[in-house]
Design a protein around this motif. Structure first.
Motif, PDB file in Angstrom:
ATOM      1  N   ASP A  59      46.155  35.559  35.127  1.00 15.39           N
ATOM      2  CA  ASP A  59      45.421  36.532  35.945  1.00 15.39           C
ATOM      3  C   ASP A  59      44.485  37.370  35.082  1.00 15.39           C
ATOM      4  O   ASP A  59      43.358  37.689  35.493  1.00 15.39           O
ATOM      5  CB  ASP A  59      46.402  37.453  36.675  1.00 15.39           C
ATOM      6  N   ARG A  62      41.447  35.352  34.375  1.00 18.43           N
ATOM      7  CA  ARG A  62      40.591  35.295  35.563  1.00 18.43           C
ATOM      8  C   ARG A  62      39.864  36.628  35.785  1.00 18.43           C
ATOM      9  O   ARG A  62      38.701  36.634  36.206  1.00 18.43           O
ATOM     10  CB  ARG A  62      41.424  34.924  36.784  1.00 18.43           C
ATOM     11  N   ALA A  63      40.535  37.743  35.506  1.00 17.93           N
ATOM     12  CA  ALA A  63      39.896  39.054  35.666  1.00 17.93           C
ATOM     13  C   ALA A  63      38.719  39.203  34.710  1.00 17.93           C
ATOM     14  O   ALA A  63      37.661  39.725  35.085  1.00 17.93           O
ATOM     15  CB  ALA A  63      40.916  40.162  35.442  1.00 17.93           C
ATOM     16  N   LEU A  68      39.181  36.916  39.653  1.00 17.67           N
ATOM     17  CA  LEU A  68      40.496  37.348  40.125  1.00 17.67           C
ATOM     18  C   LEU A  68      40.554  37.398  41.647  1.00 17.67           C
ATOM     19  O   LEU A  68      41.565  37.043  42.253  1.00 17.67           O
ATOM     20  CB  LEU A  68      40.827  38.729  39.534  1.00 17.67           C
ATOM     21  N   ARG A 112      45.998  39.646  46.710  1.00 14.75           N
ATOM     22  CA  ARG A 112      45.682  40.476  45.540  1.00 14.75           C
ATOM     23  C   ARG A 112      45.913  41.965  45.846  1.00 14.75           C
ATOM     24  O   ARG A 112      46.392  42.713  44.981  1.00 14.75           O
ATOM     25  CB  ARG A 112      44.229  40.246  45.106  1.00 14.75           C
ATOM     26  N   LEU A 182      45.604  44.721  35.492  1.00 16.92           N
ATOM     27  CA  LEU A 182      45.243  43.820  36.585  1.00 16.92           C
ATOM     28  C   LEU A 182      45.067  44.584  37.886  1.00 16.92           C
ATOM     29  O   LEU A 182      44.173  44.269  38.677  1.00 16.92           O
ATOM     30  CB  LEU A 182      46.320  42.749  36.747  1.00 16.92           C
TER      31      LEU A 182
END
Length: 213
Positions: A59, A62-63, A68, A112, A182
């Motif tokens: 994650d 991806r962020a 994300l 999310r 996150l």
């Protein structure tokens, strides 16, 4: 990311030692059934911990690549908070709600958003396990502010500014300490933000501001 890579690599190795020890002892074949069950539990627990760490690191990657949040749609704030509460482990008591969530919708990625609020609730419970956190919902002109308030120890003012910008040194979930980072990235991906302040209760207040649909 580079300044944290050594620490993250070290933390990822954490579950490996008990896994290797358990495998070595089980391979001996001379353990009583009770001890074998204990070691199987160790393997199960550490495997799930390692999987959680890998998901957390994925994650985070991806962020950094702005991937994300990949889907958006109408999300009921009431449902998102309900799902987030259900995802918090050991949540024996419901938080106190101030304000209502009726008819408040957000244009967002529901899983999310659940992850983000689950992280904030878990963090509040870890800071003050004896008391349920307070959830305060305040409608804004074009958005909504959800505050998660705990009665834990007074936060260090110097640490608040970077609460969502660096890994936690000792995360309560035994992960990599990236959960709050996150959560901040999820808020930003929804055109919102997270802010941390000392709470009137003496603990910590985290404000999540999001635009409404």
């Amino acid at each position: 990311m580079k300044r944290w890579s050594d620490r993250l690599a070290h933390d990822l190795k954490g579950p490996l030692a008990p896994l290797q020890t358990a495998a070595f002892l089980l391979r001996s074949g001379a353990l009583p059934p009770e001890r074998q069950r204990e070691l199987v539990d160790v393997i199960d627990r550490q495997t799930r911990r390692l999987n959680r760490m890998i998901e957390e690191l994925g994650d985070f990657t991806r962020a950094e690549q702005n991937r994300l949040v990949t889907r958006r749609g109408p999300c009921s704030l009431a449902l998102v908070l309900d799902l987030a509460l259900g995802a918090v482990p050991d949540a024996a008591t419901e938080p106190e709600f101030i304000g209502g969530t009726d008819a408040i919708e957000i244009d967002g990625d529901e899983p999310r958003l659940v992850q983000m609020f689950g992280t904030l609730l878990s963090h509040a419970r870890a800071r003050d396990p004896a008391h349920a956190p307070v959830l305060r919902i305040e409608p804004l002109d074009a958005g909504v502010r959800v505050s998660v308030i705990d009665r834990g120890p007074a936060p260090d003012p110097t640490a608040l500014a970077g609460l969502f910008d660096a890994p936690q040194p000792a995360p309560a979930d035994e992960g990599l300490g990236l959960a709050l980072m996150l959560a901040g990235a999820i808020a930003q991906a929804h055109d919102g933000r997270l802010d941390a302040h000392p709470a009137d209760t003496g603990g910590l207040r985290i404000d999540c501001s999001l635009p409404r649909l």
